[in-house]
Design an enzyme around this catalytic site. Structure first.
Site, mmCIF file in Angstrom:
data_model
loop_
_atom_site.group_PDB
_atom_site.id
_atom_site.type_symbol
_atom_site.label_atom_id
_atom_site.label_comp_id
_atom_site.label_asym_id
_atom_site.label_seq_id
_atom_site.Cartn_x
_atom_site.Cartn_y
_atom_site.Cartn_z
ATOM 1 C CB THR A 40 -2.769 -22.228 -3.712
ATOM 2 O OG1 THR A 40 -2.919 -20.795 -4.118
ATOM 3 C CG2 THR A 40 -3.164 -23.170 -4.734
ATOM 4 C CB THR A 44 -0.562 -17.504 -10.613
ATOM 5 O OG1 THR A 44 0.647 -17.383 -11.307
ATOM 6 C CG2 THR A 44 -0.924 -18.806 -10.237
ATOM 7 C CG ASN A 88 7.086 -16.856 -3.506
ATOM 8 O OD1 ASN A 88 6.220 -17.615 -4.060
ATOM 9 N ND2 ASN A 88 6.775 -15.340 -3.369
ATOM 10 C CB THR A 104 11.863 -27.355 0.111
ATOM 11 O OG1 THR A 104 11.925 -25.815 0.309
ATOM 12 C CG2 THR A 104 12.643 -27.386 -1.204
ATOM 13 C CD GLU A 109 2.561 -17.077 -2.854
ATOM 14 O OE1 GLU A 109 3.978 -16.779 -3.212
ATOM 15 O OE2 GLU A 109 2.333 -18.033 -2.993
ATOM 16 C CE LYS A 138 -5.119 -20.173 -6.632
ATOM 17 N NZ LYS A 138 -3.509 -20.223 -6.977
#
Lengths: 388, 388
Positions: free
Chosen positions: B147, B180, B383, B388, B264, B169
């Site tokens: 992702t 996750t 994040n 959006t 991230e 991943k």
């Protein structure tokens, strides 16, 4: 007025030099006739020296004065740090002709550094010299306990035969079992020590304990309540306890909301109200879990009504709910219905500073609200540079 | 090689159109002769449709294929989302002449949005058409499950009569009870389903379960292990279980470290090793508490060896330790000794990407390491803008 709003109290806030600039030492004195006191402290096992001191000092239910300093938490400072706190209490006691055992001490600031006692002790004398029962004195005291607080926090309420006033500081490390915060609340109510103690615990439970800015519990959290019984219309039989509880809770809630409104680096104040929970504890647990989700907090900062992150956080708890029936609203729009997609998320306006999240667990009739903040660039900035 | 390193497996990774660009659908098939499988899933009660499906599909200990998609988590999508997962498994089963009950499904991406089945189902056919047992096929599969991962993650190890290979991943929402993350691990070992299951649980416990990037538990976490028994030198009596456990744990640890290294927005990978704990559980609890302190995480981002925030986090737990004897080292410098100030913090170098925190509880002889990341501007940025 805050801590001098109630009759029977004097206060002072002075500059001792513990901070690089501004007031840093506050004193609040109960001149009686009652000297009842109660306190709630951090549950962190790494408790600062002033917490260790004040816990034992208040064990008899009496406190005549509280001395508070910003510019240093006096935490993780070993036996030497505890001796510093002891000396501080003794200096206040000497100057006011009290017993050191009746002097509570609070400190806030950086962990792991000794206090500059060469500045602090003369500061105590300076504070004693300007003790007064007026507005200015109370304002100076509220100002002196600020660390990164941008404004001082005060609140008051009144009832038949009593006034309750309080001050608080917060700003960072705001979490469970109270925020990183100090608060002193005074009242001229005629009330027993036992009733004062239970009223304080109940008020803190539904106010400071539900202010959870960043999930980090401090080593120094302290809320102290002192009763003088000096109200001009005081009845010897004491105040109405129900009315007193309501006023004390109001003051604590007001102060807690002010802490969250001024939390370090926050761009949003978020109220997470969980309704129709099986118990008040469940409602609190669900709300706190969401309040501690960094993914939720960053989404709110980004003005993104990301309800999936809310459900994901509730799903990590053991509260009673069915993932297939839970509803979630953000600022009044029920964007999650029955655990899935609800009303159009485009209808949610997150441009304002206050955010209301409502979680409907459909498992009972209890509710609770947790206050928290978003996670922002400014939070990262302020907290990545704090001690260097 | 990853998932095709072991004999008896084919794989594919294709572009179906679920993501705006790049591969987004992977398939891993066990061609036998054994079809033993085991899996560990998220403990989040808000579990995604593919988790609900795969949990029951694997309950008989058999899996012939795993189909994985990025571009959508298929979580909080209700009965329709579950039907989408079911149709995905059926399409794989049809194309490969299997039972749908032997096809596991994994999804990753945004929560709360339906998958585009018009893209996904033809993607399954395209993947089946290019299944192969070579390097390229395994690389394509590892690529297709990304992702926000900046690189694909693969690992392998081998022992007498077996090879273990895996892909994973991660990238965000990396937390307890696994990150996750999705991971598929294949082996050509001859091993019973029961032994494979217990080996996987033990390996996950000390690897993925101790990778806690941001404290947020996903709705989709899944680790699947499949054994084909196809190793050319396989003994009918099976592999040495001790050796197999070591290899499987090594692969899981390698993949977990890769997840944390690519989390991230992270600027530091932090290993928190708690030593001399009363139990392994205590060591894990202490480390996880520090890993989840936003104040600690922002301090590391700021290259600030703020040991007070480490003590403060340990103090919120119930692990056995004495606040007056605890020691803490950051990158080898014992800056906290006996719960107070230790060696000069100026000696700590935090300019590098890897950080080693060591907490000595002096309460026993157990230890554990939690892997985490710092909290950075980039984390907030990524994040706050994700959906959006």
């Amino acid at each position: 007025m805050s801590v001098t709003a109630a009759a029977g109290f004097t206060a002072a806030g002075v500059t001792s030099g513990l901070k690089s600039a501004g007031r840093d030492l506050a004193l609040v004195v109960n001149v009686g006739p009652l000297r009842h006191a109660a306190a709630v402290f951090t549950s962190n096992r790494v408790a600062a020296a002033p917490v260790l001191w004040s816990r034992q000092a208040i064990s008899d239910g009496r406190a005549d004065a509280v001395v508070l300093n910003s510019g240093g938490a006096n935490a993780c400072t070993g036996p030497e740090g505890f001796a510093d706190t002891h000396h501080t209490a003794e200096r206040v006691a000497e100057a006011l002709d009290l017993s050191a055992q009746d002097v509570l001490v609070c400190s806030t600031g950086l962990i792991g550094e000794r206090l500059d006692m060469g500045a602090l002790l003369p500061g105590v004398d300076a504070a004693v010299a300007v003790l007064a029962d007026d507005d200015d004195a109370a304002s100076s005291a509220a100002d002196a306990i600020r660390t990164t607080d941008s404004v001082s926090k005060t609140a008051q309420a009144a009832g038949a035969g009593f006034v309750v006033g309080g001050m608080a500081k917060g700003a960072g490390m705001l979490a469970p079992g109270m925020a990183t915060m100090l608060s002193v609340i005074t009242t001229d109510a005629v009330i027993s020590q036992q009733d004062l103690d239970s009223a304080l615990r109940e008020a803190v439970r539904v106010s400071f304990d539900r202010a959870d800015s960043d999930g980090c519990m401090s080593t120094n959290d302290t809320v102290i309540a002192m009763a003088s019984g000096a109200h001009p219309q005081a009845h010897e039989s004491g105040v109405d306890l129900h009315e007193f509880q309501a006023a004390l809770t109001e003051v604590c809630r007001d102060l807690a909301a002010q802490l969250i409104a001024d939390a370090e680096g926050a761009a949003h104040e978020i109220a997470i109200t969980t309704v129709n929970a099986a118990s008040e504890e469940d409602a609190e647990t669900a709300g706190r879990s969401v309040a501690r989700s960094n993914l939720f907090k960053t989404a709110i900062f980004g003005q993104d009504p990301n309800w999936g992150r809310i459900l994901s956080a509730v799903g990590t708890t053991d509260v009673a709910f069915d993932p297939a029936t839970i509803d979630v609203a953000v600022n009044g729009v029920w964007i999650c219905r029955g655990g899935g997609i609800g009303e159009d998320r485009a209808g949610v306006d997150l441009t304002g500073r206050t955010v209301q999240v409502t979680i409907d667990l459909k498992s009972g009739d209890s509710e609770a609200t947790i206050l928290t903040n978003d996670l922002t660039h400014d939070y990262v900035h302020e907290n990545s540079a704090y001690s260097t």
